[in-house]
Design an enzyme around this catalytic site. Structure first.
Site, PDB file in Angstrom:
ATOM      1  N   ASP A   1      38.283  40.715  38.221  1.00 42.71           N
ATOM      2  CA  ASP A   1      36.920  40.817  37.672  1.00 42.71           C
ATOM      3  C   ASP A   1      36.552  39.521  36.945  1.00 42.71           C
ATOM      4  O   ASP A   1      35.432  39.365  36.465  1.00 42.71           O
ATOM      5  CB  ASP A   1      36.750  42.061  36.786  1.00 42.71           C
ATOM      6  CG  ASP A   1      37.710  42.094  35.614  1.00 42.71           C
ATOM      7  OD1 ASP A   1      38.512  41.145  35.454  1.00 42.71           O
ATOM      8  OD2 ASP A   1      37.655  43.079  34.852  1.00 42.71           O
ATOM      9  N   SER A   2      37.479  38.557  36.920  1.00 42.97           N
ATOM     10  CA  SER A   2      37.148  37.210  36.467  1.00 42.97           C
ATOM     11  C   SER A   2      36.097  36.590  37.385  1.00 42.97           C
ATOM     12  O   SER A   2      35.562  35.524  37.080  1.00 42.97           O
ATOM     13  CB  SER A   2      38.404  36.319  36.428  1.00 42.97           C
ATOM     14  OG  SER A   2      39.089  36.364  37.655  1.00 42.97           O
TER      15      SER A   2
ATOM     16  N   LYS B   1      43.932  47.176  40.648  1.00 48.56           N
ATOM     17  CA  LYS B   1      44.436  46.846  39.312  1.00 48.56           C
ATOM     18  C   LYS B   1      43.504  47.425  38.266  1.00 48.56           C
ATOM     19  O   LYS B   1      42.282  47.456  38.463  1.00 48.56           O
ATOM     20  CB  LYS B   1      44.526  45.320  39.130  1.00 48.56           C
ATOM     21  CG  LYS B   1      45.040  44.917  37.744  1.00 48.56           C
ATOM     22  CD  LYS B   1      45.350  43.435  37.652  1.00 48.56           C
ATOM     23  CE  LYS B   1      44.178  42.561  37.319  1.00 48.56           C
ATOM     24  NZ  LYS B   1      43.467  42.887  36.053  1.00 48.56           N
TER      25      LYS B   1
ATOM     26  N   GLU C   1      49.297  39.526  30.061  1.00 48.73           N
ATOM     27  CA  GLU C   1      48.425  38.383  29.767  1.00 48.73           C
ATOM     28  C   GLU C   1      48.498  38.017  28.282  1.00 48.73           C
ATOM     29  O   GLU C   1      48.312  38.879  27.407  1.00 48.73           O
ATOM     30  CB  GLU C   1      46.975  38.712  30.156  1.00 48.73           C
ATOM     31  CG  GLU C   1      46.018  37.560  29.846  1.00 48.73           C
ATOM     32  CD  GLU C   1      44.663  37.672  30.526  1.00 48.73           C
ATOM     33  OE1 GLU C   1      44.482  38.552  31.390  1.00 48.73           O
ATOM     34  OE2 GLU C   1      43.785  36.861  30.196  1.00 48.73           O
TER      35      GLU C   1
HETATM   36  O1  KIV Z   1      40.471  39.176  36.587  1.00 52.87           O
HETATM   37  C1  KIV Z   1      41.444  38.407  36.615  1.00 52.87           C
HETATM   38  O2  KIV Z   1      41.365  37.275  37.117  1.00 52.87           O
HETATM   39  C2  KIV Z   1      42.684  38.857  36.041  1.00 52.87           C
HETATM   40  C3  KIV Z   1      43.814  37.876  35.925  1.00 52.87           C
HETATM   41  C4  KIV Z   1      43.599  37.022  34.730  1.00 52.87           C
HETATM   42  C5  KIV Z   1      45.129  38.529  35.912  1.00 52.87           C
HETATM   43  O3  KIV Z   1      42.794  39.973  35.649  1.00 52.87           O
END
Ligand code: KIV
Length: 263
Positions: free
Chosen positions: A44-45, A112, A180
């Site tokens: 979700d980044s 995730k 994280e």
């Molecule tokens: O959304 C994302 O990119 C993440 C990573 C930082 C693990 O959750």
């Protein structure tokens, strides 16, 4: 051969370190897949890195579905992990399952979600239905409003809580857990305590695998980046230079040349 959860279990057992990278589009997914990256996270980044939001919190289920489908179309062997966005899994295990199933139908091989004991019921519901689930502990960006300015999680007694969360996620069926921004000692301690693989981002070298955000790795993200980021390229400069050269070529009449024209 497509990467499966059994591969992660084998790597953990053999203490073979592995990587995961985020990907948000088909083209990049194909490049990373061909480079042998075994896990592609449609994180979700994408909210910060593609859509221009200030955080991951505004990302919607519909946006996650579009980007997950694109990455799945680009990947061949890599396991595609779709991130459940904020608000898509917290209300109930049933809703979590419904949204995870939508990601799987869009092409994800696994999902995730963030949170430990509070997310365990949702994890169990999904894993019982055959959806592999990756957990995410430590600094969980969807809780940024609750965390305040402190990024590093798990110092002192918080470390015991984080370990209890990790064990609960494993018990609920997670096949791996992202850690994280936690102290390196805690990353190693949780990794030792778990049978499933940990994937660290700012969690030290003791984790089973390491994950980075692709725009950080490629040097596209502007400064300042978190301490754990290592840039392996400087695409910001490369792109700016290419755009400047193109502008100059056009202004000076060097582009298009004879070889770029139709007759
Ligand atoms: O959304 C994302 O990119 C993440 C990573 C930082 C693990 O959750």
């Amino acid at each position: 051969m497509p990467v499966t959860t059994a591969d992660l279990a084998a790597w953990k057992q053999r203490r073979e370190r592995f990587v995961m990278l985020t990907a948000y589009d088909a083209l990049t997914a194909r490049v990373l897949d061909e480079a042998g990256v075994p896990l592609l996270l449609v994180g979700d980044s994408l909210g910060n890195n593609v859509l221009g939001y200030d955080s991951t919190i505004p990302v919607t289920m519909e946006e996650s579905l579009v980007f997950t489908a694109a990455v799945a179309r680009g990947a061949r062997n890599a396991m595609v992990v779709g991130d459940l966005p904020f608000g898509s899994y917290q209300a109930s295990a049933a809703e979590a399952f419904r949204n995870a199933a939508r990601l799987v139908k869009a092409g994800a091989n696994a999902c995730k979600l963030e949170g430990g004991r509070r997310s365990a019921k949702a994890v169990r519901k999904m894993t019982q239905a055959g959806i592999p689930v990756m957990g995410h502990l430590g600094f969980t960006p969807q809780s940024a409003n609750a965390f305040g300015r402190r990024v590093v999680r798990g110092r002192g007694e918080e470390g015991d809580e984080l370990l209890a969360d990790a064990l609960a996620l494993q018990e609920a069926g997670c096949f791996s857990i992202v850690l994280e921004a936690v102290p390196a000692e805690l990353g190693a301690r949780v990794t030792e305590a778990l049978e499933v693989a940990t994937i660290g981002i700012g969690a030290g070298p003791g984790c089973d695998g390491q994950v980075l955000v692709i725009t950080d790795l490629l040097g596209l993200t502007p400064d300042p980046t978190p301490r754990f980021v290592k840039r392996y390229a400087d695409l910001r400069s490369t792109i700016a230079e290419a755009a400047t050269r193109f502008t100059k070529d056009v202004a000076e009449g060097h582009y298009p040349g004879p070889e770029h024209q139709y007759h």
